[in-house]
Design an enzyme around this catalytic site. Sequence first.
Site, PDB file in Angstrom:
ATOM      1  N   SER A  78       0.796  -1.238   0.000  1.00 47.62           N
ATOM      2  CA  SER A  78       0.000   0.000   0.000  1.00 47.62           C
ATOM      3  C   SER A  78       0.823   1.281   0.000  1.00 47.62           C
ATOM      4  O   SER A  78       0.267   2.355  -0.239  1.00 47.62           O
ATOM      5  CB  SER A  78      -0.927   0.026   1.208  1.00 47.62           C
ATOM      6  OG  SER A  78      -2.102  -0.663   0.911  1.00 47.62           O
ATOM      7  N   LYS A  81       0.589   3.515  -2.892  1.00 45.88           N
ATOM      8  CA  LYS A  81      -0.530   4.464  -3.054  1.00 45.88           C
ATOM      9  C   LYS A  81      -0.017   5.904  -3.011  1.00 45.88           C
ATOM     10  O   LYS A  81      -0.584   6.793  -3.654  1.00 45.88           O
ATOM     11  CB  LYS A  81      -1.577   4.225  -1.964  1.00 45.88           C
ATOM     12  CG  LYS A  81      -2.304   2.869  -2.131  1.00 45.88           C
ATOM     13  CD  LYS A  81      -3.219   2.559  -0.960  1.00 45.88           C
ATOM     14  CE  LYS A  81      -4.215   1.443  -1.240  1.00 45.88           C
ATOM     15  NZ  LYS A  81      -3.842   0.120  -0.801  1.00 45.88           N
ATOM     16  N   TYR A 202      -2.468  -1.271 -10.752  1.00 46.41           N
ATOM     17  CA  TYR A 202      -2.542  -1.245  -9.288  1.00 46.41           C
ATOM     18  C   TYR A 202      -1.760  -2.428  -8.683  1.00 46.41           C
ATOM     19  O   TYR A 202      -0.944  -2.239  -7.775  1.00 46.41           O
ATOM     20  CB  TYR A 202      -4.018  -1.274  -8.847  1.00 46.41           C
ATOM     21  CG  TYR A 202      -4.186  -1.430  -7.359  1.00 46.41           C
ATOM     22  CD1 TYR A 202      -4.033  -0.344  -6.499  1.00 46.41           C
ATOM     23  CD2 TYR A 202      -4.473  -2.674  -6.796  1.00 46.41           C
ATOM     24  CE1 TYR A 202      -4.163  -0.494  -5.122  1.00 46.41           C
ATOM     25  CE2 TYR A 202      -4.611  -2.831  -5.428  1.00 46.41           C
ATOM     26  CZ  TYR A 202      -4.460  -1.744  -4.597  1.00 46.41           C
ATOM     27  OH  TYR A 202      -4.579  -1.899  -3.231  1.00 46.41           O
ATOM     28  N   TYR A 254      -4.218   3.147   7.673  1.00 50.12           N
ATOM     29  CA  TYR A 254      -5.500   2.433   7.660  1.00 50.12           C
ATOM     30  C   TYR A 254      -6.414   2.974   8.765  1.00 50.12           C
ATOM     31  O   TYR A 254      -6.386   4.167   9.058  1.00 50.12           O
ATOM     32  CB  TYR A 254      -5.298   0.912   7.826  1.00 50.12           C
ATOM     33  CG  TYR A 254      -4.206   0.317   6.989  1.00 50.12           C
ATOM     34  CD1 TYR A 254      -4.057   0.657   5.646  1.00 50.12           C
ATOM     35  CD2 TYR A 254      -3.309  -0.592   7.515  1.00 50.12           C
ATOM     36  CE1 TYR A 254      -3.065   0.080   4.874  1.00 50.12           C
ATOM     37  CE2 TYR A 254      -2.314  -1.176   6.747  1.00 50.12           C
ATOM     38  CZ  TYR A 254      -2.203  -0.821   5.436  1.00 50.12           C
ATOM     39  OH  TYR A 254      -1.215  -1.380   4.671  1.00 50.12           O
ATOM     40  N   VAL A 272       1.043  -3.847   3.716  1.00 56.96           N
ATOM     41  CA  VAL A 272       0.959  -5.171   4.352  1.00 56.96           C
ATOM     42  C   VAL A 272       2.180  -6.050   4.063  1.00 56.96           C
ATOM     43  O   VAL A 272       2.305  -7.133   4.617  1.00 56.96           O
ATOM     44  CB  VAL A 272      -0.335  -5.937   3.974  1.00 56.96           C
ATOM     45  CG1 VAL A 272      -1.553  -5.304   4.594  1.00 56.96           C
ATOM     46  CG2 VAL A 272      -0.490  -6.068   2.472  1.00 56.96           C
TER      47      VAL A 272
END
Length: 319
Positions: A78, A81, A202, A254, A272
């Site tokens: 992540s 991102k 992605y 998160y 993760v």
Amino acid sequence: MYFTYERPEFDRNDPLEIRRVVGEAYANALEAAKGGRCADYIPELAKADEGEFGICFADMNGERIEFGDVEKRFSIQSISKVINLAACLKFLGFRETFSHVGTEPTGDAFNSILKLDTVSDLPFNPMINAGAIQVASMLSNIMDFDELLGFAREFCMDGDIVLNEKVYASESETGDRNRAIVYLLKSKGVLQGDPDKTLDLYFRMCSLNVNARTLSNMGLMIANNGQNVKTGKHLLHPGYVRTIKSLMFTCGMYDESGEYGVTVGIPSKSGVGGGIVGAVPGRYGIGTYGPSLNKKGNSAGGIAALTHISHLLKLNVFE
Ligand code: GLN
């Protein structure tokens, strides 16, 4: 929840004291990692060694303090991102980017579909899966993976970043929740690109191989407002970097972002795969690697280390 603890005063700019603090953070992280577990919903990630931990703490001169497994490559997950958002802002601008994705934290898990279906048509923010997939859909119209990889290498000051083919295959095979998200976005008429192309971009970006040193470089780039600390080259407009830091602060960890904001107070982003990048504005870039995750999916060791460093060196941005 961690609480502030008092220590005898010391010189927070003394390199030896900083080294001592980072060393303590490393020891705390090794201990904290025993309480977590590595991610297994992407089968390839379950192969990680939960006992591993590495931390790289870099200042604006590029001087580093390192402990543990700092060269070990792992998938960025992540944390990509942030790179995707940076690229979207750079190549499409603020107005276009935030016409298609919001800036609100959700308080839900990173891969939740709940609010996307019931509360809002646009994904809440670019740091959750739905928002990052939306950003990837915008990027998929203007660049291919190799071009985005080139940007990632520059943004992280690491020319050795490559795709981890095994993680990429594992993600593509098991990414049904992300498929659900992309088609939900399509059904609402907000997705900007082709669903398959979007997801492929992605997944590939989540599967970039980085190490703790790469993440500290990325932290430095953000801490230095988008300017390469070594070459002086401006990669990103400082206004865009301010936006990125704000979203990292409010949404980067998160559904633990609020607690982390209080206890650590450093704009950060986790993945993760076990990575965390932290950017202390104008001062430090911090990269940690510890695949043992807590219940929210954040690196248990990374949180312990960043908490310790932030408290001892007084790095909370509101200090
Ligand atoms: N590739 C992962 C996913 O989409 C990234 C999630 C994460 O790091 N939180 O589920």
